[in-house]
Design a protein around this motif. Structure first.
Motif, PDB file in Angstrom:
ATOM      1  N   ARG A  33      32.041  24.613  29.623  1.00  0.00           N
ATOM      2  CA  ARG A  33      32.274  25.402  30.791  1.00  0.00           C
ATOM      3  C   ARG A  33      32.730  26.835  30.503  1.00  0.00           C
ATOM      4  N   GLN A  34      33.383  27.022  29.505  1.00  0.00           N
ATOM      5  CA  GLN A  34      33.851  28.575  29.534  1.00  0.00           C
ATOM      6  C   GLN A  34      32.627  29.353  29.222  1.00  0.00           C
ATOM      7  N   TRP A  35      31.823  28.991  28.225  1.00  0.00           N
ATOM      8  CA  TRP A  35      30.786  30.004  27.891  1.00  0.00           C
ATOM      9  C   TRP A  35      29.999  30.175  29.079  1.00  0.00           C
ATOM     10  N   GLN A  36      29.356  29.076  29.746  1.00  0.00           N
ATOM     11  CA  GLN A  36      28.732  29.214  30.969  1.00  0.00           C
ATOM     12  C   GLN A  36      29.336  30.079  31.846  1.00  0.00           C
ATOM     13  N   LEU A  37      30.772  30.187  32.365  1.00  0.00           N
ATOM     14  CA  LEU A  37      31.441  30.878  33.029  1.00  0.00           C
ATOM     15  C   LEU A  37      31.351  32.118  32.481  1.00  0.00           C
ATOM     16  N   ARG A  38      31.721  32.577  31.417  1.00  0.00           N
ATOM     17  CA  ARG A  38      31.642  33.884  30.886  1.00  0.00           C
ATOM     18  C   ARG A  38      30.214  34.692  31.181  1.00  0.00           C
ATOM     19  N   ARG A  39      29.184  33.856  31.057  1.00  0.00           N
ATOM     20  CA  ARG A  39      28.029  34.345  31.127  1.00  0.00           C
ATOM     21  C   ARG A  39      27.495  34.597  32.505  1.00  0.00           C
ATOM     22  N   ALA A  40      28.033  33.857  33.368  1.00  0.00           N
ATOM     23  CA  ALA A  40      27.941  34.234  34.837  1.00  0.00           C
ATOM     24  C   ALA A  40      28.686  35.421  35.400  1.00  0.00           C
ATOM     25  N   GLN A  41      29.842  35.379  34.770  1.00  0.00           N
ATOM     26  CA  GLN A  41      30.716  36.620  35.210  1.00  0.00           C
ATOM     27  C   GLN A  41      30.121  37.782  34.788  1.00  0.00           C
ATOM     28  N   SER A  42      29.582  37.988  33.422  1.00  0.00           N
ATOM     29  CA  SER A  42      28.903  39.215  32.961  1.00  0.00           C
ATOM     30  C   SER A  42      27.865  39.722  33.909  1.00  0.00           C
ATOM     31  N   LEU A  43      27.402  38.716  34.395  1.00  0.00           N
ATOM     32  CA  LEU A  43      26.030  38.945  35.467  1.00  0.00           C
ATOM     33  C   LEU A  43      26.492  39.777  36.661  1.00  0.00           C
ATOM     34  N   ILE A  44      27.742  39.217  37.307  1.00  0.00           N
ATOM     35  CA  ILE A  44      27.949  39.667  38.491  1.00  0.00           C
ATOM     36  C   ILE A  44      28.999  40.637  38.827  1.00  0.00           C
ATOM     37  N   GLU A  45      29.948  40.858  37.661  1.00  0.00           N
ATOM     38  CA  GLU A  45      31.010  41.693  37.616  1.00  0.00           C
ATOM     39  C   GLU A  45      30.446  43.004  37.955  1.00  0.00           C
ATOM     40  N   PRO A  46      29.246  43.772  37.304  1.00  0.00           N
ATOM     41  CA  PRO A  46      28.896  45.073  37.354  1.00  0.00           C
ATOM     42  C   PRO A  46      28.414  45.338  38.959  1.00  0.00           C
ATOM     43  N   ALA A  47      28.088  43.968  39.765  1.00  0.00           N
ATOM     44  CA  ALA A  47      27.815  44.375  41.235  1.00  0.00           C
ATOM     45  C   ALA A  47      29.159  44.032  42.098  1.00  0.00           C
ATOM     46  N   GLY A  48      30.316  43.935  41.537  1.00  0.00           N
ATOM     47  CA  GLY A  48      31.443  43.914  42.061  1.00  0.00           C
ATOM     48  C   GLY A  48      31.733  42.240  42.763  1.00  0.00           C
ATOM     49  N   GLY A  49      31.124  41.246  41.921  1.00  0.00           N
ATOM     50  CA  GLY A  49      31.092  39.733  42.460  1.00  0.00           C
ATOM     51  C   GLY A  49      32.318  39.363  41.971  1.00  0.00           C
ATOM     52  N   LEU A  50      32.839  38.461  42.513  1.00  0.00           N
ATOM     53  CA  LEU A  50      34.242  37.571  42.084  1.00  0.00           C
ATOM     54  C   LEU A  50      33.690  36.029  42.554  1.00  0.00           C
ATOM     55  N   ILE A  51      34.162  35.105  41.362  1.00  0.00           N
ATOM     56  CA  ILE A  51      34.049  33.820  41.288  1.00  0.00           C
ATOM     57  C   ILE A  51      35.128  33.199  42.221  1.00  0.00           C
ATOM     58  N   THR A  52      34.932  32.493  43.242  1.00  0.00           N
ATOM     59  CA  THR A  52      36.107  31.993  44.041  1.00  0.00           C
ATOM     60  C   THR A  52      36.088  30.211  44.032  1.00  0.00           C
TER      61      THR A  52
END
Length: 581
Positions: A33-52
């Motif tokens: 879960r952690q590595w899949q979550l980090r991969r998703a965060q690295s994709l959306i953070e440059p666009a200002g995305g936040l996982i809620t």
């Protein structure tokens, strides 16, 4: 105005994260879960995305479609909620999320509700009109399916080699006559470091002599049933009773025919692949629901038998081979009977119960007459503490004339009132649904209401010019869900406890079938069998007393049903009518 101020004025892009991990390969769910979550965060953070919100399935195979994965199904349900708490979905690893054609069956829902789906391999949200994006996701679905198939092939080949060349014990319950023993550390260094041990088989002091007895008596001339009865008579626990912890679902009273005589493990060789997983479509009319997995017995040509002896044999190879020859010879004794497609109606097929053992009697055609038979070996009867002859036969001609006479007599006009009074007195009492039934009914009603709420927007979208193929699929899925919920509601509402009928209701039913009952005597056999079925006729035969109790049960849902007094038959005829059952 600065760029920082612009970003503060823009609404935040909130995401729901979806991931999946299968524990079949001993993966660490949290690490995955952690590595899949980090991969998703690295994709959306440059666009200002936040996982809620997070949806993460653990232990669910990728072959299951999203509708059948618990958290994936929750995510799909949340898409329809305008207050869902996120406005986009991100996936960390598409090969873990989609399998085969699942992307094509799932993405239209994201497009319908206007929820972007972000994937690292695309570099952002998937464009529904971009052929390259659709091709990429289709390729990943195919790669996921290919990876799973390659793993299955490699694992199966490795286990087959270990069983064939090494004779390694690969798990499962030990056969009757053996027990597990410790053979030392596991040969895999990593597993040995984790403390795993290698196991094998050794003779069970209590059960091994019984196996030897079976292989001695069978070549000596005793049949399978005779051997089973002898073991039961000698109070020897059957395999299910001997190992009750592993067989809580099996009958432990007596011995039955088993696979003892056909198991090569008793010669000291290891055997594997007697059973294998089989995948079948869950719904042949909706292949998008995927497959269901069940165990299936393989034919002997697919068994993997070790080349060498790896544990203590209970019998020698010659004895085992002789037993197989006898089994094959006895199975083929006599000429093969041709298959005849007869139209024997069997008026009471499935309607006669043997009172001592409470089993349905089997229909049998012999010498031009219909019989009903119940065969129950004497030793089985003794083990189950019931008195039952070995064979019970009941001739159909003994029942039909007297039964038809009674039906005609019971529904004659001058006896209708008495019959109705008896039936009203014998009708089941009113009973309230149990708590589980009430909960099931409430859940079914909620599903029906939800489906009704979905159908109206679907039809409105269709009228507004939306894609007919997609909308039609949604409507069909919603209607299928509603139909299943209605069936669940009927089961929970009615259950096995019928509603008490009033005397007026019974009277209306009786008067509506009075002419039908009078015409039974002249009816053709097939029509007569249908009449008995519509009357819900049931018969219970007591062999010791030569009596039959007949009963027809009225229910509010079957307008041609009614409930009768009991009939009593003696020496082949019904001799009277007794009070209601």
């Amino acid at each position: 105005m600065t760029a920082t101020t612009d970003r503060r004025l823009r609404p935040a892009l909130t995401f729901a994260f979806y991931g999946r991990v299968s524990t079949e390969d001993q993966q660490d769910p949290e690490a995955s879960r952690q590595w899949q979550l980090r991969r998703a965060q690295s994709l959306i953070e440059p666009a200002g995305g936040l996982i809620t919100t997070e949806y993460f399935d653990i232990g669910e195979t990728r072959a299951l479609p999203w509708k059948r994965r618990p958290h994936a199904a929750d995510l799909l349900a949340a898409l329809a909620d305008p207050h869902r708490g996120f406005n986009a979905v991100v996936i960390g690893e598409p090969q873990r999320a989609f399998y085969g054609a699942q992307f094509g069956n799932t993405f239209p829902l994201f497009a319908h509700y206007g929820v972007p789906l972000w994937v690292p391999e695309v570099g952002g949200p998937i464009d529904a009109d971009n052929e390259a994006h659709d091709l990429i996701m289709s390729v990943f679905g195919g790669m996921s399916k290919g990876e799973r198939n390659r793993i299955k092939v490699r694992v199966h080949a490795a286990m087959a080699a270990q069983a064939l060349t090494e004779g390694r014990y690969l798990g499962g319950r030990p056969p009757y006559g053996y027990r597990l023993c410790d053979l030392g550390p596991h040969p895999n260094p990593a597993k040995a470091a984790d403390g795993k041990r290698l196991h094998g088989l050794e003779p069970d002091p209590a059960a091994a002599p019984i196996v030897v007895r079976i292989f001695t008596e069978f070549p000596g001339g005793l049949g399978i049933f005779a051997i089973a009865e002898g073991l039961t008579r000698d109070s020897i626990p059957c395999p299910s009773a001997y190992d009750r912890a592993r067989n809580p679902h099996r009958d432990a009273h007596a011995w039955a025919k088993s696979a003892v005589l056909t198991n090569p493990r008793y010669t000291g060789r290891q055997i594997w692949n007697r059973q294998s997983k089989f995948e079948a479509l869950l719904d042949i009319e909706d292949v998008s629901l995927g497959y269901t997995t069940a165990m299936r017995w393989n034919t002997q040509d697919k068994w993997i038998i070790s080349k060498k002896t790896v544990h203590t044999p209970l019998i020698d190879d010659d004895t085992f081979a002789h037993a197989q020859q006898l089994l094959h010879r006895r199975a083929r004794t006599g000429a093969a009977h041709p298959v005849h497609r007869t139209r024997n109606p069997y008026l009471f097929r499935g309607r006669i119960t043997c009172r001592p053992c409470t089993r349905r009697m089997q229909a049998q055609w012999s010498h031009g007459d219909a019989y009903y038979r119940c065969r129950f070996p004497e030793e089985y009867a003794l083990a189950n503490r019931i008195h039952h002859p070995r064979n019970v036969y009941l001739r159909e001609k003994w029942i039909t004339p007297a039964l038809d006479d009674w039906l005609t007599t019971a529904f004659q006009p001058h006896r209708l009132d008495d019959t109705i009074d008896l039936m009203a007195a014998a009708a089941p009492t009113e009973s309230r649904p149990t708590a589980p039934q009430a909960a099931s009914a409430e859940a079914a009603r909620a599903v029906i209401a939800d489906c009704d709420a979905k159908l109206a927007p679907h039809r409105a979208a269709l009228e507004a010019g939306a894609d007919p193929t997609v909308i039609t699929q949604w409507i069909a899925e919603t209607q299928a869900t509603r139909a299943r919920a209605e069936a669940d509601l009927r089961t929970a509402t009615h259950g096995s406890q019928p509603r008490r009928m009033t005397r007026d209701e019974i009277a209306r039913l009786i008067r509506s079938i009075s002419d039908l009952a009078a015409a039974i005597r002249q009816a053709d056999p097939e029509d007569k069998a249908e009449i008995y079925r519509q009357l819900s006729l049931t018969l219970t035969y007591t062999p010791g007393h030569h009596t039959i109790h007949a009963q027809i049960t009225p229910t509010p849902d079957t307008p041609q049903n009614d409930k009768s007094p009991q009939l009593q038959r003696s020496r082949g005829d019904f001799v009277g009518v007794r009070g209601g059952t």
